[in-house]
Design a protein around this motif. Sequence first.
Motif, mmCIF file in Angstrom:
data_model
loop_
_atom_site.group_PDB
_atom_site.id
_atom_site.type_symbol
_atom_site.label_atom_id
_atom_site.label_comp_id
_atom_site.label_asym_id
_atom_site.label_seq_id
_atom_site.Cartn_x
_atom_site.Cartn_y
_atom_site.Cartn_z
ATOM 1 N N SER A 64 4.080 32.520 -23.642
ATOM 2 C CA SER A 64 3.876 33.834 -23.032
ATOM 3 C C SER A 64 4.782 34.837 -23.722
ATOM 4 O O SER A 64 6.009 34.752 -23.599
ATOM 5 C CB SER A 64 4.184 33.805 -21.537
ATOM 6 O OG SER A 64 4.223 35.140 -21.022
ATOM 7 N N VAL A 66 4.677 37.845 -22.871
ATOM 8 C CA VAL A 66 4.961 38.801 -21.798
ATOM 9 C C VAL A 66 6.221 38.387 -21.049
ATOM 10 O O VAL A 66 7.110 39.193 -20.788
ATOM 11 C CB VAL A 66 3.758 38.922 -20.840
ATOM 12 C CG1 VAL A 66 4.092 39.832 -19.664
ATOM 13 C CG2 VAL A 66 2.539 39.472 -21.596
ATOM 14 N N LYS A 67 6.290 37.102 -20.717
ATOM 15 C CA LYS A 67 7.472 36.575 -20.022
ATOM 16 C C LYS A 67 8.534 36.051 -20.988
ATOM 17 O O LYS A 67 9.638 35.722 -20.577
ATOM 18 C CB LYS A 67 7.064 35.449 -19.073
ATOM 19 C CG LYS A 67 6.050 35.833 -18.014
ATOM 20 C CD LYS A 67 5.782 34.656 -17.110
ATOM 21 C CE LYS A 67 4.719 34.971 -16.066
ATOM 22 N NZ LYS A 67 3.369 35.014 -16.646
ATOM 23 N N ASN A 68 8.148 35.946 -22.280
ATOM 24 C CA ASN A 68 9.020 35.368 -23.302
ATOM 25 C C ASN A 68 9.482 33.973 -22.883
ATOM 26 O O ASN A 68 10.657 33.626 -22.935
ATOM 27 C CB ASN A 68 10.232 36.266 -23.580
ATOM 28 C CG ASN A 68 10.919 35.895 -24.882
ATOM 29 O OD1 ASN A 68 10.278 35.428 -25.821
ATOM 30 N ND2 ASN A 68 12.225 36.099 -24.956
ATOM 31 N N PRO A 163 5.415 43.439 -20.053
ATOM 32 C CA PRO A 163 6.748 42.855 -20.194
ATOM 33 C C PRO A 163 7.839 43.889 -19.923
ATOM 34 O O PRO A 163 7.641 45.090 -20.112
ATOM 35 C CB PRO A 163 6.785 42.404 -21.653
ATOM 36 C CG PRO A 163 5.805 43.285 -22.349
ATOM 37 C CD PRO A 163 4.713 43.547 -21.343
ATOM 38 N N THR A 164 8.960 43.424 -19.477
ATOM 39 C CA THR A 164 10.083 44.321 -19.179
ATOM 40 C C THR A 164 11.158 44.272 -20.247
ATOM 41 O O THR A 164 12.100 45.059 -20.229
ATOM 42 C CB THR A 164 10.714 43.951 -17.818
ATOM 43 O OG1 THR A 164 11.117 42.568 -17.850
ATOM 44 C CG2 THR A 164 9.708 44.160 -16.693
ATOM 45 N N GLU A 165 11.034 43.332 -21.184
ATOM 46 C CA GLU A 165 12.001 43.246 -22.262
ATOM 47 C C GLU A 165 11.357 42.606 -23.486
ATOM 48 O O GLU A 165 10.299 41.988 -23.401
ATOM 49 C CB GLU A 165 13.221 42.414 -21.836
ATOM 50 C CG GLU A 165 12.887 41.002 -21.429
ATOM 51 C CD GLU A 165 14.108 40.213 -20.972
ATOM 52 O OE1 GLU A 165 14.077 38.975 -21.042
ATOM 53 O OE2 GLU A 165 15.096 40.861 -20.559
ATOM 54 N N VAL A 169 7.384 45.249 -25.288
ATOM 55 C CA VAL A 169 7.529 46.411 -24.398
ATOM 56 C C VAL A 169 7.036 47.660 -25.119
ATOM 57 O O VAL A 169 7.487 47.972 -26.222
ATOM 58 C CB VAL A 169 8.999 46.593 -23.969
ATOM 59 C CG1 VAL A 169 9.146 47.856 -23.113
ATOM 60 C CG2 VAL A 169 9.479 45.376 -23.194
ATOM 61 N N LYS A 202 2.884 43.461 -32.271
ATOM 62 C CA LYS A 202 2.478 42.463 -31.272
ATOM 63 C C LYS A 202 1.462 41.490 -31.859
ATOM 64 O O LYS A 202 1.593 40.263 -31.725
ATOM 65 C CB LYS A 202 1.827 43.160 -30.062
ATOM 66 C CG LYS A 202 2.766 43.852 -29.118
ATOM 67 C CD LYS A 202 1.996 44.612 -28.045
ATOM 68 C CE LYS A 202 1.043 43.738 -27.282
ATOM 69 N NZ LYS A 202 0.285 44.478 -26.249
#
Length: 437
Positions: A64, A66-68, A163-165, A169, A202
């Motif tokens: 992921s 998005v979640k890394n 994603p937040t980080e 992002v 990305k």
Amino acid sequence: MFKKLALLLIGQSLTLASTVAVLDNQVDIHHIKLRDHLWINHVEKLNNQDDDNNGFIDDIHGWSFVKNSNQVFDYNDTTVFPSEVYLYYEVRAKKTLGTITEAELDWYNKIRKDPEFVEKRKAFSKYSHGSHVTCLAVNTKQMPEELSKEDLTFIPIQYLGEPTEGAFVKPEFKALEKGSQEQKIAHIESYINKYIIWMIGKFDVASGYAKDKAQVIHASWGQGYSTTQKIVDGLFEEQFGESKKTQNQFEEIKKEISDNFIRGLLKKATTLIKENKNNLFVFSAGNKKEDTDKELHYPSSIQLPNVISVAASDQNNEKAYFSNFGKNTVSVFAPGVAVKSCVPGDRELPINGTSQAAPQVSALALKVFSLLEKYKLNQNPELVKAIILNTVDKNEALKEFSVSSGIINSQRAFIATKYLTQLSLKDAIKQAYQDLP
């Protein structure tokens, strides 16, 4: 074309498994119809270490971005959605197919205008999209006798999300408080250049993760020209205000910026895909009824030997009402109306879209790749694309809407692939049409 592709039949077979990397949102990897097709990284162990030194810890079943993390699905969401959401898709399928009752139509027209329900449905779409697409990408409904379901595997790659980080992002736009009109426009253009770099970055990271693990890289998403214009409109509103007079003042420059935006995306993505010549990229063409020859669509408007762009056909084997099209930029059609496939929690739903058409082409490509390996023929993406596009069910109604003028025919593609052991590509395809008119 056939002379060139004849050379591709000779050579060492690649050692990759018949694998598709699905770049989407989260995928329910334990779904009853998916778990037997799940790719396994046998080098990696669940030990909080990067055993294969690829930069991804414990990526045993994909990743992921998005979640890394290796968490490609959030099972906390499986009981969130009400029964009305599931019923909505069943009823909408009936409406599309013309089998809906008056009572169902009345319910459908009311609920689709309910703001609270609309938000729940949008959330469900994001939640279920990856699973629906992936099941279609490894479907075994039409299989040549030489293959078994174990020959088709998928790598879930969570690509879509918020994603937040990390590198995924989205860059933030901040309007200039001071400066001339020219400086503010230049500021918008500078942001768009950053946005393009982010988008391609990305795609580079995700496809780079997949390229040595899978033959097919699948993407049922994109940015159309109308979406591009909306992004540009939003930037101008944020920078200059929302008055109609102000907006009308910038119509010409906004169009120029939108054109440069989508062309910039496609140019950089084309360069990237050229570098990944051993992978076949399958893209959905989009659902905006647009001609992607004129109103370009990222990434499906890319025209390369290892790219297939897929539009949706309907129950009458014609272009689906919602589907994008393009005589030069759409490769082929596949069924895209009321297509039943997986949604999380061991369920299935019928859904419309080029997102549903495209993975059927990825599934066909996987099977052709696997057959080529069985016959010890070179697994070349350009060859696989040629087989798929030249074995279609041709339809005069689709002649102006795609390169191939037709809808995929899996059985004919399998027949043509088998004949490659003894015939040239041109003759193999000719024989396939004789065997299956």
